[in-house]
Structure formats: structure tokens, C-alpha cells
Design an enzyme around this catalytic site. Structure first.
Site, mmCIF file in Angstrom:
data_model
loop_
_atom_site.group_PDB
_atom_site.id
_atom_site.type_symbol
_atom_site.label_atom_id
_atom_site.label_comp_id
_atom_site.label_asym_id
_atom_site.label_seq_id
_atom_site.Cartn_x
_atom_site.Cartn_y
_atom_site.Cartn_z
ATOM 1 N N CYS A 127 70.685 71.712 -2.110
ATOM 2 C CA CYS A 127 70.020 70.540 -2.261
ATOM 3 C C CYS A 127 70.947 69.581 -1.326
ATOM 4 C CB CYS A 127 70.241 70.045 -3.638
ATOM 5 S SG CYS A 127 69.749 68.406 -3.898
ATOM 6 N N GLU A 134 71.603 60.392 -9.188
ATOM 7 C CA GLU A 134 71.022 59.831 -7.960
ATOM 8 C C GLU A 134 72.102 59.803 -6.903
ATOM 9 O OE1 GLU A 134 68.255 59.365 -7.147
ATOM 10 O OE2 GLU A 134 67.219 59.122 -8.995
ATOM 11 N N LYS A 178 65.356 75.072 -15.517
ATOM 12 C CA LYS A 178 66.694 74.276 -16.070
ATOM 13 C C LYS A 178 67.149 74.693 -17.319
ATOM 14 C CE LYS A 178 64.784 70.860 -12.996
ATOM 15 N NZ LYS A 178 63.690 69.699 -12.988
ATOM 16 N N VAL A 185 69.379 67.108 -9.900
ATOM 17 C CA VAL A 185 70.781 67.191 -9.167
ATOM 18 C C VAL A 185 70.743 66.114 -7.883
ATOM 19 C CG1 VAL A 185 70.995 69.356 -10.350
ATOM 20 C CG2 VAL A 185 70.284 69.162 -7.950
#
Length: 239
Positions: A28, A80, A55, A68
Site C-alpha cells: 500500500c 489517513e 479484513k 490502512v
């Protein structure tokens, strides 16, 4: 700490005393922002990776949006990437990542915000069912502004002689730029003469110690993106 990505039916890992808990996903780019800040500022932390397709129930109880990155700091729950990064820079003032001057700090935040256009356009390229070079042209057009900004600032990094918040907040997507070429072929190669300063910046960023600790090759990013495009994201393929 959990290296493999925890999914439904799992249990959370106990928090280590004196450390920030970071919930992440290895591929990510938003989570990478927080990794880079934690590494750059040498903040003690542990990491729990989350399977974003399945999740864990306990994760959704802690963070109902299921996003995430997310962190737990002294019992407080935050999420965030930009909010977390700014919070960490203020709470841990050693090795500040923003300029002291309020105007320069505001301009850095505006530059970070403007990069969201590049992010949105890149995702269209990555997730398009058919790789179309026309999708990449708007990305280059938006990146022209960052090439010009490097020329205006006249420093090796956007933040001066060493990376700062601007550099770390935009780096994750720059690290992934070459994946477009890997997925789409040589016609997606980034023009060498168009982004000379950004190329030098990329070379310098790869040598940064914080970046080294989380760096993945374009091939590794491409492998994950291929699995994501196929609908079966392989979160653990490099672990």
C-alpha cells in the site's frame, strides 16, 4: 509484530510497550508514507499487516472504515496517511520534516495535496483492463509541475539537502512508476529528457536510509499489481 497479512478469523497481536502500533499492507503506497516517516524520525514502532480483501473482524471493530494505514498511539486511534504523518512530525519534533517557516510549510502542504492528481491518474493506468498509453499522458502532464518545482527550488530534494515531508509523501508512487512499463511494455517508458531533475531526485531517494528500509523493486510491485488486477491480490508474495 505480524509479517504475514492477518485476515478473518485471526487475532490481533499484543501491542509492544513503548511502541506505536502501525497497521499496514506491504504494497500500500499510503501506508508506505507512514513507514517512511517512522523510519526517518527513528520512532519505535511495530507493524501488523492486514489482508485488505478479508479484513479481520477485530480490525473492523477498531477501525470501522477498514483502511490502512492506521495507528494506535498512547491509546488513541488514528487513520489517513497525511493526518498520521503530520501528527507524528508534531509529536516527535526531533528530525522535523517540515520547514519552520509557516509560509514554506503551507506551500509544502499544498504541493503534497496537488500530487493527489498524479495518484488518481496513475490508478487509472494500473487498474485499466487494457493498458492504454493515452492514460499515461495526463500523468506526465501533471508531473511537469513537479519537474519545474525541482528547478525552482534548486535543491537535491523538495525539502532541501535531505528528504522531508514532501519527498516522503510523494515517493511511494514514484517508486512504482516503472511498473507501468513492466505491465504495458516499452511503449510506456517514461521520457528521459522530460523529467531529468525528477530522475536525479529518484536516484537520490533510493539511497535514503528510510526509503531503503521499505523499498521494493518495480518487478515486485508489478507482480502484486498483476495479482490485484486478476482479482486475487497476493499480499504475501514477497514475505
Amino acid at each position: 509484530m505480524s509479517v504475514k497479512h492477518l485476515s478473518t478469523g485471526s487475532k490481533d497481536v499484543p501491542i509492544e510497550p513503548g511502541k506505536i502500533r502501525l497497521y499496514s499492507m506491504r504494497f500500500c503506497p499510503y501506508a508506505q508514507r507512514v513507514h517512511l516517516v517512522l523510519f526517518a524520525k527513528n520512532i519505535p514502532h511495530d507493524i501488523v499487516n492486514i489482508n485488505l480483501k478479508n479484513k479481520p473482524e477485530w480490525y473492523l471493530e477498531k477501525f470501522p472504515l477498514g483502511k490502512v494505514p492506521a495507528v494506535i498511539v498512547e491509546g488513541e486511534y488514528l487513520y489517513e496517511s497525511l493526518i498520521i504523518s503530520d501528527f507524528l512530525d508534531e509529536k516527535y519534533p526531533k528530525r522535523p520534516l517540515y520547514p519552520k517557516d509557516p509560509v514554506k510549510k503551507a506551500k509544502d502542504r499544498l504541493l503534497i495535496e496537488s500530487f493527489s492528481k498524479v495518484i488518481s491518474l496513475l490508478y487509472k493506468c494500473y487498474l485499466s483492463p487494457t493498458m492504454d498509453f493515452q492514460l499515461l499522458l495526463p500523468v506526465f502532464n501533471e508531473m511537469d509541475a513537479f519537474e519545474k518545482e525541482m528547478a525552482t527550488r534548486g535543491t537535491p530534494f523538495f525539502s532541501g539537502d535531505k528528504p522531508g515531508m514532501v519527498d516522503y509523501m510523494i515517493w511511494p508512487w514514484c517508486e512504482r512508476l516503472e511498473t507501468v512499463r513492466i505491465l504495458g511494455g516499452d511503449q510506456f517508458r517514461i521520457p528521459k529528457d522530460r523529467f531529468q531533475r525528477l530522475r536525479e531526485w529518484c536516484k537520490a531517494m533510493i539511497e535514503d536510509e528510510a526509503v531503503k528500509k521499505h523499498f521494493l523493486t518495480p518487478e515486485e510491485h508489478a507482480k502484486y499489481l498483476q495479482s490485484h488486477r486478476a482479482g486475487t491480490p497476493d499480499f504475501d508474495n514477497i514475505l
